[in-house]
Design a protein around this motif. Sequence first.
Motif, short mmCIF file in Angstrom:
data_model
loop_
_atom_site.label_atom_id
_atom_site.label_comp_id
_atom_site.label_asym_id
_atom_site.label_seq_id
_atom_site.Cartn_x
_atom_site.Cartn_y
_atom_site.Cartn_z
N GLY A 1 -36.20 11.02 -5.74
CA GLY A 1 -37.33 10.13 -5.97
C GLY A 1 -38.25 10.62 -7.07
O GLY A 1 -38.90 9.81 -7.74
N ASN A 2 -38.32 11.92 -7.26
CA ASN A 2 -39.20 12.49 -8.29
C ASN A 2 -38.50 12.71 -9.62
O ASN A 2 -39.14 13.10 -10.60
CB ASN A 2 -39.78 13.82 -7.81
N ALA A 3 -37.20 12.50 -9.65
CA ALA A 3 -36.44 12.74 -10.89
C ALA A 3 -36.89 11.76 -11.97
O ALA A 3 -37.08 10.58 -11.72
CB ALA A 3 -34.95 12.60 -10.63
N ARG A 4 -37.03 12.28 -13.16
CA ARG A 4 -37.45 11.45 -14.29
C ARG A 4 -36.27 10.80 -14.99
O ARG A 4 -36.44 9.85 -15.73
CB ARG A 4 -38.24 12.30 -15.29
N ARG A 5 -35.09 11.31 -14.77
CA ARG A 5 -33.90 10.78 -15.42
C ARG A 5 -32.90 10.30 -14.39
O ARG A 5 -32.74 10.87 -13.33
CB ARG A 5 -33.28 11.85 -16.32
N ASP A 6 -32.21 9.23 -14.73
CA ASP A 6 -31.24 8.62 -13.83
C ASP A 6 -30.13 9.59 -13.44
O ASP A 6 -29.71 9.65 -12.29
CB ASP A 6 -30.65 7.35 -14.45
N ALA A 7 -29.66 10.39 -14.37
CA ALA A 7 -28.58 11.33 -14.09
C ALA A 7 -29.01 12.36 -13.05
O ALA A 7 -28.24 12.72 -12.16
CB ALA A 7 -28.15 12.03 -15.38
N VAL A 8 -30.23 12.83 -13.14
CA VAL A 8 -30.76 13.79 -12.17
C VAL A 8 -30.85 13.12 -10.81
O VAL A 8 -30.47 13.68 -9.78
CB VAL A 8 -32.12 14.33 -12.63
N ARG A 9 -31.34 11.90 -10.81
CA ARG A 9 -31.46 11.13 -9.57
C ARG A 9 -30.08 10.96 -8.91
O ARG A 9 -29.94 11.11 -7.71
CB ARG A 9 -32.10 9.76 -9.89
N GLN A 10 -29.07 10.68 -9.72
CA GLN A 10 -27.71 10.51 -9.19
C GLN A 10 -27.20 11.77 -8.50
O GLN A 10 -26.60 11.70 -7.43
CB GLN A 10 -26.74 10.14 -10.32
N MET A 11 -27.44 12.92 -9.11
CA MET A 11 -26.97 14.17 -8.52
C MET A 11 -27.64 14.44 -7.18
O MET A 11 -26.98 14.76 -6.20
CB MET A 11 -27.19 15.35 -9.45
N PHE A 12 -28.95 14.29 -7.14
CA PHE A 12 -29.66 14.55 -5.88
C PHE A 12 -29.33 13.48 -4.83
O PHE A 12 -29.26 13.78 -3.64
CB PHE A 12 -31.16 14.67 -6.11
N GLN A 13 -29.08 12.27 -5.25
CA GLN A 13 -28.65 11.21 -4.33
C GLN A 13 -27.30 11.59 -3.71
O GLN A 13 -27.09 11.42 -2.50
CB GLN A 13 -28.55 9.87 -5.07
N PHE A 14 -26.39 12.08 -4.52
CA PHE A 14 -25.08 12.53 -4.04
C PHE A 14 -25.24 13.60 -2.96
O PHE A 14 -24.62 13.53 -1.90
CB PHE A 14 -24.25 13.06 -5.22
N LEU A 15 -26.08 14.60 -3.24
CA LEU A 15 -26.29 15.67 -2.26
C LEU A 15 -26.98 15.16 -1.00
O LEU A 15 -26.65 15.60 0.10
CB LEU A 15 -27.08 16.81 -2.90
N MET A 16 -27.90 14.22 -1.14
CA MET A 16 -28.56 13.65 0.03
C MET A 16 -27.53 12.94 0.92
O MET A 16 -27.53 13.11 2.15
CB MET A 16 -29.64 12.64 -0.40
N GLU A 17 -26.64 12.18 0.31
CA GLU A 17 -25.61 11.47 1.08
C GLU A 17 -24.67 12.46 1.77
O GLU A 17 -24.24 12.22 2.91
CB GLU A 17 -24.84 10.53 0.16
N GLU A 18 -24.37 13.57 1.11
CA GLU A 18 -23.55 14.61 1.73
C GLU A 18 -24.24 15.14 2.99
O GLU A 18 -23.61 15.30 4.03
CB GLU A 18 -23.35 15.78 0.74
N GLU A 19 -25.53 15.44 2.87
CA GLU A 19 -26.28 15.97 4.02
C GLU A 19 -26.31 14.95 5.15
O GLU A 19 -26.21 15.32 6.32
CB GLU A 19 -27.70 16.36 3.60
N GLU A 20 -26.44 13.68 4.83
CA GLU A 20 -26.46 12.65 5.87
C GLU A 20 -25.10 12.54 6.57
O GLU A 20 -25.05 12.34 7.79
CB GLU A 20 -26.91 11.32 5.28
N ARG A 21 -24.01 12.70 5.82
CA ARG A 21 -22.68 12.72 6.45
C ARG A 21 -22.54 13.92 7.38
O ARG A 21 -21.99 13.82 8.48
CB ARG A 21 -21.58 12.75 5.38
N HIS A 22 -23.06 15.05 6.94
CA HIS A 22 -23.00 16.24 7.77
C HIS A 22 -23.82 16.06 9.05
O HIS A 22 -23.40 16.47 10.14
CB HIS A 22 -23.52 17.45 7.01
N ARG A 23 -24.99 15.45 8.92
CA ARG A 23 -25.84 15.21 10.09
C ARG A 23 -25.08 14.37 11.11
O ARG A 23 -25.06 14.68 12.30
CB ARG A 23 -27.13 14.50 9.69
N ALA A 24 -24.42 13.32 10.66
CA ALA A 24 -23.67 12.46 11.56
C ALA A 24 -22.55 13.23 12.26
O ALA A 24 -22.30 13.05 13.46
CB ALA A 24 -23.10 11.26 10.80
N ALA A 25 -21.87 14.11 11.52
CA ALA A 25 -20.79 14.90 12.12
C ALA A 25 -21.34 15.87 13.16
O ALA A 25 -20.71 16.09 14.21
CB ALA A 25 -20.04 15.66 11.03
#
Length: 177
Positions: free
Chosen positions: A36-60
């Motif tokens: 959310g704080n990333a100034r560039r789309d590419a940075v946002r994409q990387m952190f979004q990817f990691l967030m989704e990974e953590e959410e998958r782990h939480r579900a498991a």
Amino acid sequence: MKKGPSRAKECAVVKGLKQALRNEIDGAEFYRMAAGNARRDAVRQMFQFLMEEEERHRAAIVNQMQRLAEGKGMKFERSASAKKALSKFKSPLFTDDLVKLGRQVEGEVAALSIGMTLEKRAIAQFNALRKTVAGDARAEQVFSDLVAWEQDHLDVLTRQYDQMREMYWEEARFWPF
């Protein structure tokens, strides 16, 4: 109610799963804020990817807690596709635009460093918990799988951090040796 070593190991597993759940929730929230704080789309994409990974782990992890509550054995499954996705992860960060703005990446580098610290802390916690259940192959495997998850994330973050650090040093004309 079980007594003795098996009960102690079961308690260690429950404690470990609770800690794992907290780590995943904290990690997902951190990566959500970083995106959310990333100034560039590419940075946002990387952190979004990691967030989704953590959410998958939480579900498991929640699934494992439910299995334990139902008296079933623990069984983590790291799908081949999930492993492949992480191994093939290509950084969206290093665009021509980012390279031109090399001196303005301090915030991204700080977020990567914080993420690395979170992953290292989780690895240390799960390695310690794995020792507490020594001799219980299933419990040891659960903690080994949790360590592997966190190590995958640490590897992704470390690659990004190292590349950004080198880029920053090059732009600043700083060579330590």
